[in-house]
Design a protein around this motif. Structure first.
Motif, PDB file in Angstrom:
ATOM      1  N   SER A   1       0.850  -1.189   0.000  1.00 46.75           N
ATOM      2  CA  SER A   1       0.000   0.000   0.000  1.00 46.75           C
ATOM      3  C   SER A   1       0.885   1.238   0.000  1.00 46.75           C
ATOM      4  O   SER A   1       2.074   1.166   0.297  1.00 46.75           O
ATOM      5  CB  SER A   1      -0.941   0.000   1.213  1.00 46.75           C
ATOM      6  N   GLY A   2       0.281   2.378  -0.335  1.00 42.67           N
ATOM      7  CA  GLY A   2       1.057   3.613  -0.381  1.00 42.67           C
ATOM      8  C   GLY A   2       0.180   4.845  -0.382  1.00 42.67           C
ATOM      9  O   GLY A   2      -1.032   4.782  -0.597  1.00 42.67           O
ATOM     10  N   MET A   3       0.823   5.985  -0.119  1.00 43.73           N
ATOM     11  CA  MET A   3       0.132   7.275  -0.173  1.00 43.73           C
ATOM     12  C   MET A   3       1.107   8.323  -0.704  1.00 43.73           C
ATOM     13  O   MET A   3       2.324   8.211  -0.558  1.00 43.73           O
ATOM     14  CB  MET A   3      -0.410   7.677   1.198  1.00 43.73           C
TER      15      MET A   3
ATOM     16  N   LYS B   1       1.621  -8.202   8.324  1.00 45.39           N
ATOM     17  CA  LYS B   1       2.904  -8.738   7.873  1.00 45.39           C
ATOM     18  C   LYS B   1       3.912  -8.559   8.998  1.00 45.39           C
ATOM     19  O   LYS B   1       4.053  -7.469   9.550  1.00 45.39           O
ATOM     20  CB  LYS B   1       3.367  -8.028   6.602  1.00 45.39           C
ATOM     21  N   ALA B   2       4.630  -9.622   9.334  1.00 47.04           N
ATOM     22  CA  ALA B   2       5.590  -9.592  10.436  1.00 47.04           C
ATOM     23  C   ALA B   2       6.815  -8.748  10.119  1.00 47.04           C
ATOM     24  O   ALA B   2       7.395  -8.138  11.009  1.00 47.04           O
ATOM     25  CB  ALA B   2       6.017 -11.009  10.800  1.00 47.04           C
ATOM     26  N   ALA B   3       7.233  -8.699   8.874  1.00 47.38           N
ATOM     27  CA  ALA B   3       8.431  -7.940   8.500  1.00 47.38           C
ATOM     28  C   ALA B   3       8.131  -7.070   7.280  1.00 47.38           C
ATOM     29  O   ALA B   3       8.700  -7.249   6.214  1.00 47.38           O
ATOM     30  CB  ALA B   3       9.593  -8.881   8.224  1.00 47.38           C
ATOM     31  N   ALA B   4       7.236  -6.103   7.468  1.00 47.51           N
ATOM     32  CA  ALA B   4       6.885  -5.182   6.385  1.00 47.51           C
ATOM     33  C   ALA B   4       7.979  -4.132   6.239  1.00 47.51           C
ATOM     34  O   ALA B   4       8.593  -3.713   7.218  1.00 47.51           O
ATOM     35  CB  ALA B   4       5.556  -4.510   6.672  1.00 47.51           C
ATOM     36  N   THR B   5       8.214  -3.711   5.013  1.00 42.21           N
ATOM     37  CA  THR B   5       9.191  -2.663   4.736  1.00 42.21           C
ATOM     38  C   THR B   5       8.456  -1.340   4.584  1.00 42.21           C
ATOM     39  O   THR B   5       7.515  -1.234   3.800  1.00 42.21           O
ATOM     40  CB  THR B   5       9.975  -2.973   3.445  1.00 42.21           C
ATOM     41  N   ILE B   6       8.879  -0.350   5.365  1.00 38.67           N
ATOM     42  CA  ILE B   6       8.307   0.992   5.293  1.00 38.67           C
ATOM     43  C   ILE B   6       9.355   1.888   4.643  1.00 38.67           C
ATOM     44  O   ILE B   6      10.501   1.945   5.106  1.00 38.67           O
ATOM     45  CB  ILE B   6       7.970   1.555   6.691  1.00 38.67           C
ATOM     46  N   SER B   7       8.967   2.578   3.591  1.00 41.16           N
ATOM     47  CA  SER B   7       9.899   3.490   2.913  1.00 41.16           C
ATOM     48  C   SER B   7       9.177   4.801   2.625  1.00 41.16           C
ATOM     49  O   SER B   7       7.950   4.852   2.599  1.00 41.16           O
ATOM     50  CB  SER B   7      10.430   2.860   1.623  1.00 41.16           C
TER      51      SER B   7
ATOM     52  N   SER C   1       6.675  -4.853  12.045  1.00 44.62           N
ATOM     53  CA  SER C   1       5.429  -5.608  11.880  1.00 44.62           C
ATOM     54  C   SER C   1       4.270  -4.630  11.730  1.00 44.62           C
ATOM     55  O   SER C   1       4.276  -3.560  12.332  1.00 44.62           O
ATOM     56  CB  SER C   1       5.200  -6.539  13.063  1.00 44.62           C
ATOM     57  N   VAL C   2       3.286  -5.005  10.909  1.00 49.37           N
ATOM     58  CA  VAL C   2       2.098  -4.178  10.740  1.00 49.37           C
ATOM     59  C   VAL C   2       0.856  -5.058  10.756  1.00 49.37           C
ATOM     60  O   VAL C   2       0.919  -6.245  10.437  1.00 49.37           O
ATOM     61  CB  VAL C   2       2.128  -3.364   9.417  1.00 49.37           C
ATOM     62  N   THR C   3      -0.251  -4.450  11.163  1.00 51.00           N
ATOM     63  CA  THR C   3      -1.566  -5.084  11.061  1.00 51.00           C
ATOM     64  C   THR C   3      -2.463  -4.131  10.282  1.00 51.00           C
ATOM     65  O   THR C   3      -2.119  -2.954  10.110  1.00 51.00           O
ATOM     66  CB  THR C   3      -2.186  -5.357  12.444  1.00 51.00           C
ATOM     67  N   GLY C   4      -3.609  -4.605   9.856  1.00 47.41           N
ATOM     68  CA  GLY C   4      -4.508  -3.793   9.048  1.00 47.41           C
ATOM     69  C   GLY C   4      -5.048  -2.555   9.740  1.00 47.41           C
ATOM     70  O   GLY C   4      -5.516  -1.633   9.093  1.00 47.41           O
TER      71      GLY C   4
ATOM     72  N   TRP D   1       6.024  10.767  -0.558  1.00 45.10           N
ATOM     73  CA  TRP D   1       5.234   9.545  -0.472  1.00 45.10           C
ATOM     74  C   TRP D   1       5.701   8.660   0.678  1.00 45.10           C
ATOM     75  O   TRP D   1       6.806   8.815   1.192  1.00 45.10           O
ATOM     76  CB  TRP D   1       5.301   8.750  -1.774  1.00 45.10           C
ATOM     77  N   VAL D   2       4.836   7.674   1.036  1.00 41.65           N
ATOM     78  CA  VAL D   2       5.160   6.616   1.995  1.00 41.65           C
ATOM     79  C   VAL D   2       4.598   5.323   1.410  1.00 41.65           C
ATOM     80  O   VAL D   2       3.491   5.297   0.873  1.00 41.65           O
ATOM     81  CB  VAL D   2       4.554   6.880   3.390  1.00 41.65           C
ATOM     82  N   ARG D   3       5.373   4.208   1.520  1.00 46.47           N
ATOM     83  CA  ARG D   3       4.939   2.919   1.001  1.00 46.47           C
ATOM     84  C   ARG D   3       5.143   1.827   2.066  1.00 46.47           C
ATOM     85  O   ARG D   3       6.102   1.881   2.842  1.00 46.47           O
ATOM     86  CB  ARG D   3       5.734   2.487  -0.226  1.00 46.47           C
ATOM     87  N   ILE D   4       4.252   0.838   2.074  1.00 45.54           N
ATOM     88  CA  ILE D   4       4.395  -0.351   2.917  1.00 45.54           C
ATOM     89  C   ILE D   4       4.448  -1.538   1.966  1.00 45.54           C
ATOM     90  O   ILE D   4       3.501  -1.769   1.210  1.00 45.54           O
ATOM     91  CB  ILE D   4       3.213  -0.521   3.886  1.00 45.54           C
TER      92      ILE D   4
END
Length: 177
Positions: free
Chosen positions: A49-51, A89-95, A144-147, A173-176
């Protein structure tokens, strides 16, 4: 490749990944298998996902302010100006990346952070000085992220001498993932 299930009289296309618990159908969030040394994901309901920044926002002096006016990328959802992950996701990448414009005399210090549920994600922060316009990459982090988590972008000035504008468009922007 789609899956099919026999319903007793015909093959029916499986539209969702579910399992019968004995009393109700439950969505399967992910499935794994043991390889002999580690768990391997076979299926996960998580999708990236992203914004992206829409409009222009001004940071307030010496106080962290959440950047407003974010727009959800295709297939993504926002809560206000915070990005919601598409699943867990237990190991989500945030950029992320931010385009900054100094509307004062130049050389003002500022800090940009990515926060999860209003709390700084460790190492997802960068402090710099701007001279007119600069595109700044926020360090990529894994968490880690949840919905229901809210991922947001925050900015703070280090000086009262000027104003910094977070520029709208494809450079902020931000992306997961």
């Amino acid at each position: 490749m789609p899956g099919y299930s026999w319903n007793g009289s015909a093959w029916k296309k499986v539209l969702r990944k579910t399992m019968w618990t004995g009393s109700a159908w439950k969505d399967i969030k992910s499935s794994h298998r043991w390889t002999g040394s580690a768990w391997e994901t076979i299926y996960s309901s998580f999708t990236p996902s992203g914004m992206t920044k829409n409009g222009t926002a001004y940071a307030t002096t010496s106080t962290f302010t959440q950047v407003p006016g974010m727009t959800a990328d295709a297939g993504s959802t926002l809560s206000g100006s915070a990005l919601l992950p598409n699943g867990s996701k237990a190991a989500a990448t945030i950029s992320g990346q931010v385009s900054i414009t100094d509307t004062g005399f130049g050389g003002v210090s500022f800090t940009v952070e990515v926060r999860k549920n209003g709390v700084l994600i460790p190492d997802a922060s960068v402090t710099d000085k701007t001279y007119l316009t600069k595109v700044l990459t926020i360090p990529t982090v894994t968490t880690s992220v949840t919905g229901s988590d809210q991922i947001s972008l925050w900015v703070k000035l280090g000086s009262t001498a000027t104003t910094v504008t977070v520029t709208a468009g494809s450079n902020t922007w931000v992306r997961i993932t």
